[in-house]
Design a protein around this motif. Structure first.
Motif, PDB file in Angstrom:
ATOM      1  N   VAL A 188     -14.980 -24.236  65.466  1.00 45.08           N
ATOM      2  CA  VAL A 188     -15.223 -23.922  67.007  1.00 45.08           C
ATOM      3  C   VAL A 188     -15.016 -25.274  67.912  1.00 45.08           C
ATOM      4  O   VAL A 188     -15.824 -25.870  67.632  1.00 45.08           O
ATOM      5  CB  VAL A 188     -16.104 -22.786  67.267  1.00 45.08           C
ATOM      6  N   VAL A 189     -13.330 -25.176  67.705  1.00 42.65           N
ATOM      7  CA  VAL A 189     -13.673 -26.822  68.768  1.00 42.65           C
ATOM      8  C   VAL A 189     -13.975 -27.324  70.600  1.00 42.65           C
ATOM      9  O   VAL A 189     -12.557 -26.297  70.570  1.00 42.65           O
ATOM     10  CB  VAL A 189     -12.601 -27.538  68.488  1.00 42.65           C
ATOM     11  N   LEU A 190     -14.223 -27.701  71.001  1.00 42.29           N
ATOM     12  CA  LEU A 190     -15.126 -27.973  72.589  1.00 42.29           C
ATOM     13  C   LEU A 190     -13.986 -28.803  72.487  1.00 42.29           C
ATOM     14  O   LEU A 190     -13.604 -29.869  72.185  1.00 42.29           O
ATOM     15  CB  LEU A 190     -15.977 -28.131  72.997  1.00 42.29           C
ATOM     16  N   LEU A 191     -12.815 -28.788  74.049  1.00 40.83           N
ATOM     17  CA  LEU A 191     -11.469 -29.396  73.886  1.00 40.83           C
ATOM     18  C   LEU A 191     -12.428 -29.756  75.795  1.00 40.83           C
ATOM     19  O   LEU A 191     -12.770 -29.031  76.132  1.00 40.83           O
ATOM     20  CB  LEU A 191     -10.024 -29.298  74.353  1.00 40.83           C
ATOM     21  N   SER A 192     -12.415 -31.791  76.031  1.00 39.52           N
ATOM     22  CA  SER A 192     -13.405 -31.829  76.962  1.00 39.52           C
ATOM     23  C   SER A 192     -12.179 -33.266  78.001  1.00 39.52           C
ATOM     24  O   SER A 192     -12.018 -33.826  76.589  1.00 39.52           O
ATOM     25  CB  SER A 192     -14.401 -31.621  76.619  1.00 39.52           C
ATOM     26  N   ALA A 193     -12.744 -32.872  79.102  1.00 43.85           N
ATOM     27  CA  ALA A 193     -11.998 -34.323  79.446  1.00 43.85           C
ATOM     28  C   ALA A 193     -13.029 -34.186  81.029  1.00 43.85           C
ATOM     29  O   ALA A 193     -14.023 -33.417  81.535  1.00 43.85           O
ATOM     30  CB  ALA A 193     -11.147 -34.459  79.920  1.00 43.85           C
ATOM     31  N   PRO A 194     -13.376 -35.070  81.479  1.00 45.46           N
ATOM     32  CA  PRO A 194     -14.106 -35.676  82.846  1.00 45.46           C
ATOM     33  C   PRO A 194     -13.529 -34.624  84.504  1.00 45.46           C
ATOM     34  O   PRO A 194     -12.085 -34.491  83.464  1.00 45.46           O
ATOM     35  CB  PRO A 194     -13.928 -36.663  83.251  1.00 45.46           C
ATOM     36  N   ALA A 195     -14.147 -33.869  84.394  1.00 46.59           N
ATOM     37  CA  ALA A 195     -13.864 -32.886  85.714  1.00 46.59           C
ATOM     38  C   ALA A 195     -12.914 -34.002  86.602  1.00 46.59           C
ATOM     39  O   ALA A 195     -11.816 -33.139  87.080  1.00 46.59           O
ATOM     40  CB  ALA A 195     -14.831 -32.642  86.749  1.00 46.59           C
ATOM     41  N   GLU A 196     -12.822 -35.261  87.482  1.00 47.85           N
ATOM     42  CA  GLU A 196     -11.813 -35.567  87.809  1.00 47.85           C
ATOM     43  C   GLU A 196     -10.500 -35.363  87.341  1.00 47.85           C
ATOM     44  O   GLU A 196      -9.819 -35.130  87.611  1.00 47.85           O
ATOM     45  CB  GLU A 196     -12.106 -36.703  88.359  1.00 47.85           C
ATOM     46  N   VAL A 197     -10.368 -36.018  86.035  1.00 52.25           N
ATOM     47  CA  VAL A 197      -9.462 -35.739  85.224  1.00 52.25           C
ATOM     48  C   VAL A 197      -9.057 -34.110  84.886  1.00 52.25           C
ATOM     49  O   VAL A 197      -7.205 -34.095  85.202  1.00 52.25           O
ATOM     50  CB  VAL A 197      -9.683 -36.396  82.805  1.00 52.25           C
ATOM     51  N   LEU A 198      -9.134 -33.035  84.990  1.00 46.69           N
ATOM     52  CA  LEU A 198      -9.185 -32.396  84.621  1.00 46.69           C
ATOM     53  C   LEU A 198      -8.402 -31.130  85.799  1.00 46.69           C
ATOM     54  O   LEU A 198      -7.334 -30.598  86.055  1.00 46.69           O
ATOM     55  CB  LEU A 198     -10.049 -30.626  84.470  1.00 46.69           C
ATOM     56  N   LEU A 199      -8.689 -31.781  87.544  1.00 47.27           N
ATOM     57  CA  LEU A 199      -8.253 -31.637  88.880  1.00 47.27           C
ATOM     58  C   LEU A 199      -7.814 -32.084  88.381  1.00 47.27           C
ATOM     59  O   LEU A 199      -5.508 -31.407  89.175  1.00 47.27           O
ATOM     60  CB  LEU A 199      -9.461 -31.989  89.639  1.00 47.27           C
ATOM     61  N   GLN A 200      -6.828 -33.813  88.150  1.00 44.42           N
ATOM     62  CA  GLN A 200      -5.608 -34.170  88.557  1.00 44.42           C
ATOM     63  C   GLN A 200      -4.496 -33.641  87.241  1.00 44.42           C
ATOM     64  O   GLN A 200      -3.750 -32.978  88.308  1.00 44.42           O
ATOM     65  CB  GLN A 200      -5.843 -35.433  87.849  1.00 44.42           C
TER      66      GLN A 200
END
Length: 154
Positions: free
Chosen positions: A84-96
């Motif tokens: 089970v692989v979680l892909l993640s990034a900082p919230a500001e990157v997600l919103l951009q």
């Protein structure tokens, strides 16, 4: 056959990674697409159609299968995945990313952006606690996909 679940918040790159895996000839299923998910009033959101997902994961022949999605009932299937692989990034990157994407309208409204930030704060830690691997998707897509392929190989 290895089975890998790719999960994460909106904007982490699940669809992009899945498209690249598919481009490489790897078997993928995007559970955001019909017929895999359905709206549940009881859960207040989309859930996997458990009969279809169970059937998909019951097969043990063929190459590695990558399944992508983030829904409230996915944990019921964790024991059927090798990873089970979680892909993640900082919230500001997600919103951009969400603001600039053209393939999906989700996250364009103020309310949806608020909900995404709420999910990052409340849901992502639950996913992190139950995942077997986490990949930071601020790195190039090729690096993310290479890591996913390595995970699928065991």
């Amino acid at each position: 056959m290895a089975r890998v679940l790719i999960t994460g918040m909106s904007g982490t790159g699940k669809s992009t990674a899945l498209a690249e895996l598919e481009h490489r000839g790897i078997r993928v299923v995007d559970t955001d697409e019909a017929p895999w998910s359905e709206w549940s009033k009881a859960d207040g959101g989309y859930v996997w159609r458990e009969d279809l997902v169970a059937e998909l994961l019951a097969g043990d022949d063929g190459p590695t299968l990558y399944v992508s999605g983030t829904v409230s009932n996915q944990g019921r299937f964790y024991d059927r995945f090798d990873a089970v692989v979680l892909l993640s990034a900082p919230a500001e990157v997600l919103l951009q990313r969400i603001a600039s994407r053209t393939t999906n309208d989700y996250g364009k409204s103020d309310r949806e952006r608020e909900l995404i930030l709420q999910h990052v704060a409340e849901v992502e830690p639950l996913l992190r606690a139950t995942c077997t691997h986490e990949i930071d998707t601020t790195q190039p897509v090729s690096a993310v996909v290479a890591r996913l392929v390595d995970i699928g190989r065991g």
